[in-house]
Enzyme design. Structure first.
Site, PDB file in Angstrom:
ATOM      1  N   LYS A  82      10.643  26.617  17.262  1.00 31.99           N
ATOM      2  CA  LYS A  82      11.761  27.543  17.012  1.00 31.99           C
ATOM      3  C   LYS A  82      12.755  27.423  18.145  1.00 31.99           C
ATOM      4  CE  LYS A  82      13.367  31.501  15.070  1.00 31.99           C
ATOM      5  NZ  LYS A  82      14.642  30.781  14.904  1.00 31.99           N
ATOM      6  N   LYS A 106       9.398  30.987  26.417  1.00 33.58           N
ATOM      7  CA  LYS A 106       9.848  32.301  25.911  1.00 33.58           C
ATOM      8  C   LYS A 106       8.920  32.799  24.804  1.00 33.58           C
ATOM      9  CE  LYS A 106      14.830  31.830  26.627  1.00 33.58           C
ATOM     10  NZ  LYS A 106      16.173  32.111  26.134  1.00 33.58           N
ATOM     11  N   LYS A 118      14.690  22.919  20.056  1.00 33.46           N
ATOM     12  CA  LYS A 118      16.116  23.097  20.372  1.00 33.46           C
ATOM     13  C   LYS A 118      16.905  21.965  19.762  1.00 33.46           C
ATOM     14  CE  LYS A 118      18.657  26.057  22.647  1.00 33.46           C
ATOM     15  NZ  LYS A 118      18.339  27.480  22.837  1.00 33.46           N
ATOM     16  N   THR A 202      19.778  39.857  22.301  1.00 33.25           N
ATOM     17  CA  THR A 202      19.592  39.317  23.648  1.00 33.25           C
ATOM     18  C   THR A 202      19.957  40.377  24.682  1.00 33.25           C
ATOM     19  OG1 THR A 202      20.042  37.092  22.881  1.00 33.25           O
ATOM     20  CG2 THR A 202      20.274  37.477  25.238  1.00 33.25           C
ATOM     21  N   ASN A 233      29.117  37.237  24.358  1.00 39.14           N
ATOM     22  CA  ASN A 233      28.174  37.934  23.484  1.00 39.14           C
ATOM     23  C   ASN A 233      27.150  38.708  24.323  1.00 39.14           C
ATOM     24  OD1 ASN A 233      25.358  37.863  22.139  1.00 39.14           O
ATOM     25  ND2 ASN A 233      26.810  37.870  20.447  1.00 39.14           N
ATOM     26  N   SER A 360      14.850  36.956  16.212  1.00 38.59           N
ATOM     27  CA  SER A 360      14.847  35.827  15.269  1.00 38.59           C
ATOM     28  C   SER A 360      13.497  35.746  14.553  1.00 38.59           C
ATOM     29  CB  SER A 360      15.080  34.516  16.018  1.00 38.59           C
ATOM     30  OG  SER A 360      16.438  34.185  16.023  1.00 38.59           O
TER      31      SER A 360
HETATM   32  P1  NAD Z   1      29.619  33.382  25.353  1.00 43.57           P
HETATM   33  O1  NAD Z   1      30.258  32.057  25.172  1.00 43.57           O
HETATM   34  O2  NAD Z   1      29.776  34.431  24.297  1.00 43.57           O
HETATM   35  O3  NAD Z   1      30.180  34.045  26.716  1.00 43.57           O
HETATM   36  C1  NAD Z   1      30.187  33.367  27.933  1.00 43.57           C
HETATM   37  C2  NAD Z   1      30.936  34.198  28.973  1.00 43.57           C
HETATM   38  O4  NAD Z   1      30.892  33.486  30.208  1.00 43.57           O
HETATM   39  C3  NAD Z   1      32.409  34.408  28.647  1.00 43.57           C
HETATM   40  O5  NAD Z   1      32.808  35.689  29.106  1.00 43.57           O
HETATM   41  C4  NAD Z   1      33.103  33.327  29.473  1.00 43.57           C
HETATM   42  O6  NAD Z   1      34.458  33.660  29.814  1.00 43.57           O
HETATM   43  C5  NAD Z   1      32.217  33.332  30.708  1.00 43.57           C
HETATM   44  N1  NAD Z   1      32.338  32.104  31.473  1.00 43.57           N
HETATM   45  C6  NAD Z   1      32.480  30.836  31.017  1.00 43.57           C
HETATM   46  N2  NAD Z   1      32.601  29.979  32.054  1.00 43.57           N
HETATM   47  C7  NAD Z   1      32.502  30.737  33.165  1.00 43.57           C
HETATM   48  C8  NAD Z   1      32.556  30.445  34.552  1.00 43.57           C
HETATM   49  N3  NAD Z   1      32.748  29.196  34.984  1.00 43.57           N
HETATM   50  N4  NAD Z   1      32.398  31.462  35.414  1.00 43.57           N
HETATM   51  C9  NAD Z   1      32.238  32.726  34.977  1.00 43.57           C
HETATM   52  N5  NAD Z   1      32.189  33.076  33.691  1.00 43.57           N
HETATM   53  C10 NAD Z   1      32.332  32.079  32.813  1.00 43.57           C
HETATM   54  O7  NAD Z   1      28.096  33.105  25.678  1.00 43.57           O
HETATM   55  P2  NAD Z   1      26.850  34.095  25.516  1.00 43.57           P
HETATM   56  O8  NAD Z   1      26.277  33.928  24.163  1.00 43.57           O
HETATM   57  O9  NAD Z   1      27.216  35.444  26.013  1.00 43.57           O
HETATM   58  O10 NAD Z   1      25.818  33.398  26.527  1.00 43.57           O
HETATM   59  C11 NAD Z   1      25.909  33.608  27.941  1.00 43.57           C
HETATM   60  C12 NAD Z   1      24.638  33.092  28.588  1.00 43.57           C
HETATM   61  O11 NAD Z   1      23.515  33.762  28.044  1.00 43.57           O
HETATM   62  C13 NAD Z   1      24.382  31.589  28.358  1.00 43.57           C
HETATM   63  O12 NAD Z   1      23.749  31.061  29.496  1.00 43.57           O
HETATM   64  C14 NAD Z   1      23.438  31.584  27.187  1.00 43.57           C
HETATM   65  O13 NAD Z   1      22.652  30.399  27.157  1.00 43.57           O
HETATM   66  C15 NAD Z   1      22.596  32.803  27.514  1.00 43.57           C
HETATM   67  N6  NAD Z   1      21.926  33.311  26.343  1.00 43.57           N
HETATM   68  C16 NAD Z   1      22.637  33.883  25.315  1.00 43.57           C
HETATM   69  C17 NAD Z   1      21.959  34.307  24.192  1.00 43.57           C
HETATM   70  C18 NAD Z   1      22.695  34.981  23.067  1.00 43.57           C
HETATM   71  O14 NAD Z   1      22.037  35.424  22.124  1.00 43.57           O
HETATM   72  N7  NAD Z   1      24.016  35.121  23.126  1.00 43.57           N
HETATM   73  C19 NAD Z   1      20.561  34.159  24.103  1.00 43.57           C
HETATM   74  C20 NAD Z   1      19.856  33.583  25.165  1.00 43.57           C
HETATM   75  C21 NAD Z   1      20.555  33.164  26.292  1.00 43.57           C
END
Ligand code: NAD
Length: 426
Positions: A82, A106, A118, A202, A233, A360
């Site tokens: 997954k 995880k 993945k 998350t 997000n 999920s």
């Molecule tokens: P997203 O694309 O919705 O948001 C990313 C945020 O980071 C935005 O606000 C963007 O402006 C900011 N950003 C981008 N580059 C940057 C930089 N150089 N410096 C500072 N900020 C910066 O992504 P997301 O879904 O919120 O995911 C964020 C992190 O959380 C990632 O590492 C992702 O792998 C992890 N994550 C997310 C989820 C999920 O369900 N959304 C699940 C597991 C892990």
């Protein structure tokens, strides 16, 4: 309960290891601590399967562009694999492999009946039209269809993929198989079998483990000073949940800079004014850099943006007592060592951001049984799983005298190791 943080094993850590090497290093150390059979590392240091595909897509201007995609399946001894599908120009084979291994950890930490998988496609969705994205999504499913499925490997959204892309992928898979297959993929729109609470899962998971970490450190969450890097997000839902729980969110950032106010930011205003890419700081003239924000005084620091933000260069200057890794891979191993030695409690990414895969899993269970739960049921079940996961990682870190990251890997690998042994694979 008084908190104890433990120094990381003095491993051979190099700051410039790539993401796969870093993951292999922690898996190796964790397996040594577990005194597992030495063949187990040979098996678990790479995914069991990696499929590389080339996907031809007719572009809107009539040209054909061929995209490269991957699907990695780390280990399916516990159950089907997954994990999400990432659309990004920087996707590499190493990254997809490492991310599939993190998914195994995880799923192990949270006790889900899955191994890790993945996928990724090298593309820039920001430069593609809606119909080009649809053709790419459907082409990818056709290319990997032999190795995925509701009882083999169940994809989900990841960076730059969303519920629309999951809907196209589910539709393509259902057409290929000639029956409706909602359990093929998670993160779908509600009307196609999505789960309540998936979008914010998350962030809710991060909130649950943050509360537990604050309890351990005797920091009341009401009034606790929190800094969140990233307002996408994960970061934006998180800011809302923590603000609603009474915490004082004093700093947030995005790719353009950071906002900081020791009296607390107006989170509702920021949420109303952010754009769909998680940017809001460009609306303000008074900004800090991301680097400046990370070292500001606070109780809880939550990197929720991109990888490698806390390194040996800035770890010594971090003032937070708790670092909760909502992002994947925000802290290097050297920085983990420095923070742990300073007594900072790190809630590692494989634990902190596991809420998404847990919900999920709930979505897949609901699809399989054809009976759907309320938002309250989903949130309640998530809270039970993540609170238990946090406590078992913390207890392992104390019992085995290791840092929280290594403890998370030990807990996460336990089920995989048992399953491969019972099956007679090692
Ligand atoms: P997203 O694309 O919705 O948001 C990313 C945020 O980071 C935005 O606000 C963007 O402006 C900011 N950003 C981008 N580059 C940057 C930089 N150089 N410096 C500072 N900020 C910066 O992504 P997301 O879904 O919120 O995911 C964020 C992190 O959380 C990632 O590492 C992702 O792998 C992890 N994550 C997310 C989820 C999920 O369900 N959304 C699940 C597991 C892990």
């Amino acid at each position: 309960m008084a908190v104890e943080t433990r120094s990381i094993e003095k491993q051979d850590i190099k700051e410039n290891m790539n993401v796969l090497e870093r993951t292999q290093q922690v898996i190796k150390t964790a397996l040594q601590k577990m005194r597992s059979n030495e063949n187990t590392y040979e098996l678990l240091k790479e995914p069991l399967r990696l499929l590389t595909v080339r996907i031809p897509v007719k572009m809107d201007d009539g040209s054909v562009k061929v995209f490269t995609g991957y699907r990695a399946q780390h280990n399916d001894a516990v159950g089907p694999t997954k994990g999400g599908i990432r659309f990004h120009p920087d996707v590499t084979e190493e990254e997809v492999k490492a991310l599939s291994m993190w998914m195994s950890i995880k799923c192990g930490i949270t006790g889900l009946p899955y191994g890790g998988g993945k996928g990724g496609i090298q593309c820039d969705p920001r430069e593609m039209s809606f119909s080009e994205l649809e053709r790419l999504s459907r082409g990818y499913v056709r290319a990997i269809s032999q190795i995925v499925g509701p009882t083999k490997d169940i994809p989900a959204p990841d960076v730059f993929t969303n519920s629309q892309i999951m809907a196209w992928m589910m539709d393509e898979y259902s057409r290929l198989r000639e029956f409706d297959s909602p359990g093929f993929i998670t993160g779908k729109p509600m009307v196609l079998g999505g789960s309540q609470g998936r979008e914010s899962s998350t962030a809710l998971g991060v909130t649950i483990v943050t509360k537990e970490a604050a309890k351990l450190k005797n920091i009341p969450l009401a009034g606790a000073k929190v800094i969140i890097q990233g307002f996408g997000n994960a970061g934006s839902f998180l800011a809302k949940f923590l603000h609603d729980a009474g915490a004082k969110v004093i700093g947030i950032s995005d790719a353009f800079g950071a906002l900081y106010d020791p009296q607390g930011l107006d989170i509702n205003y920021l949420l109303e004014n952010r754009d769909s890419f998680g940017s809001v700081t460009h609306l303000f003239t008074k900004r800090l850099t991301n680097e400046e924000l990370l070292v500001k005084d606070c109780d809880i620091l939550i990197p929720a943006a991109i990888e490698n933000q806390i390194t040996e260069k800035n770890a010594g200057d971090i003032k937070a007592k708790i670092v909760v890794e909502a992002a994947n891979g925000p802290t290097t191993l050297k920085a983990t060592q420095i923070l742990t030695d300073k007594g900072v409690l790190i809630v590692p990414d494989v634990l902190a951001s596991a809420g998404g895969v847990v919900v999920s899993y709930f979505e897949w269970v609901q699809n399989n049984q054809g009976y759907y739960w309320s938002a309250e049921e989903v949130d309640e079940k998530l809270e039970i799983i993540l609170t238990d996961a946090f406590l078992s990682v913390y207890q392992t870190s104390v019992q085995k005298e290791v840092d929280m990251r290594l403890a998370a890997y030990i807990v996460g690998l336990k089920r995989v190791v048992e399953a491969v042994e019972w099956r007679g694979w090692v």
